[in-house]
Design a protein around this motif. Structure first.
Motif, mmCIF file in Angstrom:
data_model
loop_
_atom_site.group_PDB
_atom_site.id
_atom_site.type_symbol
_atom_site.label_atom_id
_atom_site.label_comp_id
_atom_site.label_asym_id
_atom_site.label_seq_id
_atom_site.Cartn_x
_atom_site.Cartn_y
_atom_site.Cartn_z
ATOM 1 N N PRO A 2 -73.079 1.546 38.763
ATOM 2 C CA PRO A 2 -73.027 1.542 37.311
ATOM 3 C C PRO A 2 -72.710 2.930 36.764
ATOM 4 C CG PRO A 2 -74.998 0.421 38.106
ATOM 5 C CD PRO A 2 -74.351 1.076 39.279
ATOM 6 N N SER A 3 -72.020 2.965 35.622
ATOM 7 C CA SER A 3 -71.618 4.244 35.051
ATOM 8 C C SER A 3 -72.690 4.849 34.160
ATOM 9 C CB SER A 3 -70.321 4.081 34.260
ATOM 10 O OG SER A 3 -70.511 3.140 33.224
ATOM 11 N N ASP A 4 -73.680 4.059 33.731
ATOM 12 C CA ASP A 4 -74.738 4.605 32.890
ATOM 13 C C ASP A 4 -75.589 5.580 33.691
ATOM 14 O OD1 ASP A 4 -74.110 3.236 30.549
ATOM 15 O OD2 ASP A 4 -75.352 1.519 31.086
ATOM 16 N N PRO A 5 -75.996 6.692 33.064
ATOM 17 C CA PRO A 5 -76.862 7.650 33.761
ATOM 18 C C PRO A 5 -78.188 7.007 34.178
ATOM 19 C CG PRO A 5 -76.110 8.540 31.649
ATOM 20 C CD PRO A 5 -75.673 7.115 31.708
ATOM 21 N N LEU A 6 -78.692 7.432 35.319
ATOM 22 C CA LEU A 6 -79.985 6.974 35.819
ATOM 23 C C LEU A 6 -80.937 8.168 35.765
ATOM 24 C CD1 LEU A 6 -81.524 4.569 37.169
ATOM 25 C CD2 LEU A 6 -80.894 5.612 39.372
ATOM 26 N N ILE A 7 -81.968 8.058 34.936
ATOM 27 C CA ILE A 7 -82.897 9.166 34.698
ATOM 28 C C ILE A 7 -84.283 8.763 35.182
ATOM 29 C CG2 ILE A 7 -83.792 10.805 32.997
ATOM 30 C CD1 ILE A 7 -80.723 10.729 32.999
ATOM 31 N N LEU A 21 -88.233 4.976 34.951
ATOM 32 C CA LEU A 21 -86.834 5.051 35.372
ATOM 33 C C LEU A 21 -85.989 4.348 34.322
ATOM 34 C CD1 LEU A 21 -84.972 5.916 37.767
ATOM 35 C CD2 LEU A 21 -85.278 3.596 38.660
ATOM 36 N N LEU A 22 -84.973 5.043 33.821
ATOM 37 C CA LEU A 22 -84.137 4.535 32.740
ATOM 38 C C LEU A 22 -82.681 4.542 33.154
ATOM 39 C CD1 LEU A 22 -84.343 4.649 29.134
ATOM 40 C CD2 LEU A 22 -82.692 6.318 29.863
ATOM 41 N N ARG A 23 -81.988 3.432 32.887
ATOM 42 C CA ARG A 23 -80.536 3.374 33.073
ATOM 43 C C ARG A 23 -79.948 2.981 31.723
ATOM 44 N NH1 ARG A 23 -77.368 3.245 37.415
ATOM 45 N NH2 ARG A 23 -78.852 2.243 38.818
ATOM 46 N N GLY A 24 -79.090 3.842 31.185
ATOM 47 C CA GLY A 24 -78.548 3.581 29.855
ATOM 48 C C GLY A 24 -79.662 3.570 28.834
ATOM 49 N N ASP A 25 -79.851 2.436 28.172
ATOM 50 C CA ASP A 25 -80.925 2.288 27.185
ATOM 51 C C ASP A 25 -82.104 1.476 27.702
ATOM 52 O OD1 ASP A 25 -79.469 3.683 25.245
ATOM 53 O OD2 ASP A 25 -78.447 1.866 24.563
ATOM 54 N N CYS A 56 -83.060 1.558 43.812
ATOM 55 C CA CYS A 56 -82.319 2.823 43.715
ATOM 56 C C CYS A 56 -82.814 3.810 44.761
ATOM 57 C CB CYS A 56 -82.506 3.434 42.327
ATOM 58 S SG CYS A 56 -81.908 2.389 40.986
ATOM 59 N N THR A 57 -82.036 4.850 44.975
ATOM 60 C CA THR A 57 -82.426 5.939 45.872
ATOM 61 C C THR A 57 -82.381 7.246 45.099
ATOM 62 O OG1 THR A 57 -80.193 6.501 46.603
ATOM 63 C CG2 THR A 57 -81.328 4.706 47.801
ATOM 64 N N TRP A 58 -82.875 8.295 45.728
ATOM 65 C CA TRP A 58 -82.866 9.629 45.103
ATOM 66 C C TRP A 58 -81.445 10.044 44.744
ATOM 67 C CZ3 TRP A 58 -87.337 11.426 43.524
ATOM 68 C CH2 TRP A 58 -88.508 11.047 44.186
ATOM 69 N N ARG A 59 -80.498 9.727 45.589
ATOM 70 C CA ARG A 59 -79.093 10.126 45.376
ATOM 71 C C ARG A 59 -78.437 9.409 44.197
ATOM 72 N NH1 ARG A 59 -78.143 14.924 46.962
ATOM 73 N NH2 ARG A 59 -79.102 15.327 48.960
ATOM 74 N N ASP A 60 -79.033 8.318 43.733
ATOM 75 C CA ASP A 60 -78.493 7.602 42.580
ATOM 76 C C ASP A 60 -78.816 8.298 41.256
ATOM 77 O OD1 ASP A 60 -77.510 5.532 44.219
ATOM 78 O OD2 ASP A 60 -79.428 4.461 44.121
ATOM 79 N N LEU A 61 -79.778 9.209 41.274
ATOM 80 C CA LEU A 61 -80.246 9.832 40.036
ATOM 81 C C LEU A 61 -79.204 10.753 39.414
ATOM 82 C CD1 LEU A 61 -83.925 10.727 41.035
ATOM 83 C CD2 LEU A 61 -83.139 8.824 39.599
ATOM 84 N N THR A 62 -79.138 10.723 38.096
ATOM 85 C CA THR A 62 -78.268 11.591 37.319
ATOM 86 C C THR A 62 -79.030 12.825 36.858
ATOM 87 O OG1 THR A 62 -77.131 9.622 36.496
ATOM 88 C CG2 THR A 62 -76.736 11.680 35.314
ATOM 89 N N ALA A 63 -80.299 12.640 36.510
ATOM 90 C CA ALA A 63 -81.133 13.746 36.017
ATOM 91 C C ALA A 63 -82.596 13.371 36.156
ATOM 92 C CB ALA A 63 -80.801 14.057 34.556
ATOM 93 N N ILE A 64 -83.429 14.393 35.984
ATOM 94 C CA ILE A 64 -84.886 14.247 36.050
ATOM 95 C C ILE A 64 -85.454 14.693 34.713
ATOM 96 C CG2 ILE A 64 -86.963 15.170 37.151
ATOM 97 C CD1 ILE A 64 -85.680 14.371 39.576
ATOM 98 N N ARG A 158 -86.704 8.842 27.727
ATOM 99 C CA ARG A 158 -85.671 8.659 26.684
ATOM 100 C C ARG A 158 -85.177 10.009 26.156
ATOM 101 N NH1 ARG A 158 -88.719 3.757 25.369
ATOM 102 N NH2 ARG A 158 -87.331 2.022 25.853
ATOM 103 N N LEU A 159 -86.085 10.948 25.936
ATOM 104 C CA LEU A 159 -85.675 12.279 25.466
ATOM 105 C C LEU A 159 -84.870 13.014 26.536
ATOM 106 C CD1 LEU A 159 -88.906 13.294 23.539
ATOM 107 C CD2 LEU A 159 -86.640 12.901 22.549
ATOM 108 N N ALA A 160 -85.253 12.858 27.794
ATOM 109 C CA ALA A 160 -84.484 13.479 28.877
ATOM 110 C C ALA A 160 -83.076 12.897 28.925
ATOM 111 C CB ALA A 160 -85.197 13.278 30.217
#
Length: 194
Positions: A2-7, A21-25, A56-64, A158-160
């Motif tokens: 998926p193209s949405d960020p995973l936070i 864990l958030l993906r998109g909204d 998900c895995t650690w490598r899927d994350l976009t940010a923390i 959400r803020l992140a």
């Protein structure tokens, strides 16, 4: 993929260990465990469980995202250190979110974070964070207290997600007062060469 960020966000600034864990909204997984001790031992397994539950895995994350306090001195250090280490190891940004900002996302009123001895941390508009008696803070208006760790970690994630692309420095703890523990005033022992 998926193209949405995973936070992935987490917080141990009070008597809890919380993660979301958030993906998109959409919040994919949110978990909170109450605990007065043991956050250092529980945080990484909890994060792994949250990721696994979402597939998900650690490598899927976009940010923390991480709660930086104020709150429990040791708890804040645990979360911030973990976030900085994970961000460095994974090559992704880590976003620090203050408890005041997270609580402001939850409701209207004055964000107030519980402190020992019936006190709260507050940050009045245009002022530095302060520690005051809860009754004094209540006289300033309606308080939004940090009593709901799940709502707080959801606000942190959400803020992140809103700020991860503009972060330029690693998260740092937000301490309002020094730690209760102090270095020993005893004279250190003399070391003998032998």
């Amino acid at each position: 993929m998926p193209s949405d960020p995973l936070i992935l966000a987490f917080d141990t600034s009070a008597a809890h260990c919380a993660a979301a864990l958030l993906r998109g909204d959409s919040i994919l997984v949110s978990r909170t465990e109450s605990m007065s001790r043991g956050q250092a031992e529980r945080l990484m397994p909890l994060l792994q469980e949250v990721l696994a539950e979402a597939g998900c895995t650690w490598r899927d994350l976009t940010a923390i995202g991480v709660g930086i306090g104020p709150g429990n001195f040791t708890g804040i250090r645990i979360s911030v250190s973990a976030a900085r280490g994970l961000a460095l190891g994974l090559g992704i940004p880590a976003v620090g979110v203050s408890g005041f900002d997270a609580l402001a996302e939850i409701g209207d009123g004055l964000p107030a974070i519980r402190a020992p001895r019936e006190q709260v941390y507050v940050m009045l508009p245009g002022q530095d964070p302060a520690l005051m008696a809860q009754k004094q803070a209540e006289s300033l208006g309606r308080l939004i207290l940090n009593d709901d760790a799940d709502a707080q970690v959801r606000a942190i994630v959400r803020l992140a997600a809103q700020n991860w692309q503009s972060v330029s420095t690693p998260p740092a703890p937000l301490y309002v007062r020094p730690a209760d523990a102090a270095p020993s005033k005893d004279t250190p022992p003399v070391l003998l060469d032998g």
